[in-house]
Structures are given as C-alpha cells and as structure tokens.
Design a protein around this motif. Structure first.
Motif, PDB file in Angstrom:
ATOM      1  N   VAL A  23       0.846  -1.188   0.000  1.00 34.44           N
ATOM      2  CA  VAL A  23       0.000   0.000   0.000  1.00 34.44           C
ATOM      3  C   VAL A  23       0.885   1.242   0.000  1.00 34.44           C
ATOM      4  O   VAL A  23       1.852   1.329   0.764  1.00 34.44           O
ATOM      5  N   ARG A  27      -0.301   8.006  -0.686  1.00 33.47           N
ATOM      6  CA  ARG A  27      -1.633   8.194  -1.294  1.00 33.47           C
ATOM      7  C   ARG A  27      -2.731   8.012  -0.254  1.00 33.47           C
ATOM      8  O   ARG A  27      -3.766   8.680  -0.306  1.00 33.47           O
ATOM      9  N   CYS A  28      -2.537   7.095   0.659  1.00 31.78           N
ATOM     10  CA  CYS A  28      -3.555   6.865   1.694  1.00 31.78           C
ATOM     11  C   CYS A  28      -3.760   8.105   2.563  1.00 31.78           C
ATOM     12  O   CYS A  28      -4.867   8.368   3.027  1.00 31.78           O
ATOM     13  N   CYS A  31      -6.288  10.177   0.952  1.00 33.75           N
ATOM     14  CA  CYS A  31      -7.487   9.460   0.517  1.00 33.75           C
ATOM     15  C   CYS A  31      -8.732  10.069   1.179  1.00 33.75           C
ATOM     16  O   CYS A  31      -8.760  10.258   2.397  1.00 33.75           O
ATOM     17  N   HIS A  33     -11.739   8.727   1.537  1.00 37.02           N
ATOM     18  CA  HIS A  33     -12.783   7.839   2.069  1.00 37.02           C
ATOM     19  C   HIS A  33     -12.282   6.629   2.872  1.00 37.02           C
ATOM     20  O   HIS A  33     -13.037   6.061   3.641  1.00 37.02           O
ATOM     21  N   HIS A  34     -11.030   6.218   2.664  1.00 41.05           N
ATOM     22  CA  HIS A  34     -10.495   5.029   3.353  1.00 41.05           C
ATOM     23  C   HIS A  34     -11.429   3.835   3.210  1.00 41.05           C
ATOM     24  O   HIS A  34     -11.731   3.124   4.176  1.00 41.05           O
ATOM     25  N   VAL A  35     -11.893   3.618   1.974  1.00 36.96           N
ATOM     26  CA  VAL A  35     -12.889   2.567   1.749  1.00 36.96           C
ATOM     27  C   VAL A  35     -12.355   1.171   2.107  1.00 36.96           C
ATOM     28  O   VAL A  35     -13.120   0.287   2.487  1.00 36.96           O
ATOM     29  N   CYS A  36     -11.057   0.980   2.014  1.00 37.36           N
ATOM     30  CA  CYS A  36     -10.469  -0.333   2.325  1.00 37.36           C
ATOM     31  C   CYS A  36     -10.791  -0.767   3.760  1.00 37.36           C
ATOM     32  O   CYS A  36     -10.913  -1.965   4.032  1.00 37.36           O
ATOM     33  N   ILE A  53      -2.873   4.084   7.437  1.00 37.33           N
ATOM     34  CA  ILE A  53      -3.481   2.800   7.110  1.00 37.33           C
ATOM     35  C   ILE A  53      -2.556   1.674   7.552  1.00 37.33           C
ATOM     36  O   ILE A  53      -1.362   1.659   7.222  1.00 37.33           O
ATOM     37  N   CYS A  70     -10.181   0.381  -4.297  1.00 37.78           N
ATOM     38  CA  CYS A  70      -9.299   1.536  -4.076  1.00 37.78           C
ATOM     39  C   CYS A  70      -9.172   2.305  -5.385  1.00 37.78           C
ATOM     40  O   CYS A  70      -8.535   1.844  -6.330  1.00 37.78           O
ATOM     41  N   GLN A  72      -7.664   5.150  -5.693  1.00 36.71           N
ATOM     42  CA  GLN A  72      -6.523   6.071  -5.594  1.00 36.71           C
ATOM     43  C   GLN A  72      -5.241   5.441  -6.154  1.00 36.71           C
ATOM     44  O   GLN A  72      -4.156   6.023  -6.022  1.00 36.71           O
ATOM     45  N   ALA A  74      -3.522   3.049  -5.016  1.00 35.23           N
ATOM     46  CA  ALA A  74      -2.555   2.955  -3.919  1.00 35.23           C
ATOM     47  C   ALA A  74      -2.174   1.516  -3.581  1.00 35.23           C
ATOM     48  O   ALA A  74      -1.274   1.304  -2.770  1.00 35.23           O
ATOM     49  N   ILE A  75      -2.871   0.547  -4.202  1.00 33.18           N
ATOM     50  CA  ILE A  75      -2.651  -0.850  -3.811  1.00 33.18           C
ATOM     51  C   ILE A  75      -1.971  -1.628  -4.925  1.00 33.18           C
ATOM     52  O   ILE A  75      -2.448  -1.671  -6.052  1.00 33.18           O
TER      53      ILE A  75
HETATM   54  S1  SF4 Z   1      -8.873   3.147  -0.229  1.00 28.07           S
HETATM   55 FE1  SF4 Z   1      -6.814   3.009  -1.156  1.00 28.07          FE
HETATM   56  S2  SF4 Z   1      -5.927   5.082  -0.951  1.00 28.07           S
HETATM   57 FE2  SF4 Z   1      -7.724   4.954   0.380  1.00 28.07          FE
HETATM   58  S3  SF4 Z   1      -6.824   4.434   2.383  1.00 28.07           S
HETATM   59 FE3  SF4 Z   1      -7.450   2.495   1.376  1.00 28.07          FE
HETATM   60  S4  SF4 Z   1      -5.607   1.773   0.282  1.00 28.07           S
HETATM   61 FE4  SF4 Z   1      -5.275   3.914   0.824  1.00 28.07          FE
END
Ligand code: SF4
Ligand code: SF4
Length: 91
Positions: A23, A27-28, A31, A33-36, A53, A70, A72, A74-75
């Motif tokens: 990750v 980028r986190c 972010c 929304h932190h959908v993860c 994160i 994700c 963004q 980021a993963i």
């Molecule tokens: S959704 Fe993606 S960018 Fe957002 S916190 Fe989670 S891993 Fe990071």
C-alpha cells in the motif's frame, strides 16, 4: 443464518514472511474515504489513531476487493507465492 466470523474461523493460513499486498501510504494520507477499512471481509485494513493505514496481510482471503475498490491506485496486489496464503477448502 451464516455468520461470517464462523466461516472465517474454519480457514487455514500459511502466511508468507513477505506481504503480497503493498500500500502506498503517501496516497492513503490524502485518501478521501479510506474505503479499504470498510470493505475488506477479513478486516485486514485499519486506520491508526494518527490516520495511517495499517495492513495485516496474513488474514487476507485473496478476494481482490480492496484492489478493485481503491480508486486512488494505492494498492499493489499479487497472489501470494505458491504454497502460501489462505486455504478455503475447510469451509
Ligand atoms: S482506499 Fe486506497 S488510498 Fe484509500 S486508504 Fe485504502 S488503500 Fe489507501
Ligand atoms: S484481497 Fe480481500 S481479504 Fe485480502 S486484504 Fe483485500 S479485501 Fe481484504
């Protein structure tokens, strides 16, 4: 009624010493929304008190949901090396 925690308790894991998910923490940090932290069925992603994160890859079910959700970029996600990861045949 199927309770996901009951199913998860039947899984077997052979955790690799090296993570199969990376990750991008920079980028986190931006972010929106932190959908993860909401969509992982195994709860592998958490948000620390200082908004970082945290990823616990050893409980990963290899469903790929975090990679898809994700938005963004980021993963960096790969399957674990052969012989490592989750075994689903016990559920
Ligand atoms: S959704 Fe993606 S960018 Fe957002 S916190 Fe989670 S891993 Fe990071
Ligand atoms: S692949 Fe699935 S179980 Fe593994 S960390 Fe991503 S959402 Fe969670």
């Amino acid at each position: 009624m199927v309770v996901i925690e009951d199913k998860l308790s039947l899984l077997r894991y052979n955790a690799d010493a090296e993570t199969h998910i990376r990750v991008d923490s920079a980028r986190c940090r931006t972010c929106p929304h932190h959908v993860c932290t909401h969509i992982c069925p195994a709860g592998c992603y958490t948000l620390s008190d200082d908004s970082e994160i945290l990823l616990s890859y050893t409980g990963c079910l290899e469903c790929g949901t975090c990679r898809v959700m994700c938005d963004q970029e980021a993963i960096d996600w790969n399957y674990p090396r052969g012989g490592f990861g989750v075994s689903l045949r016990y559920t």
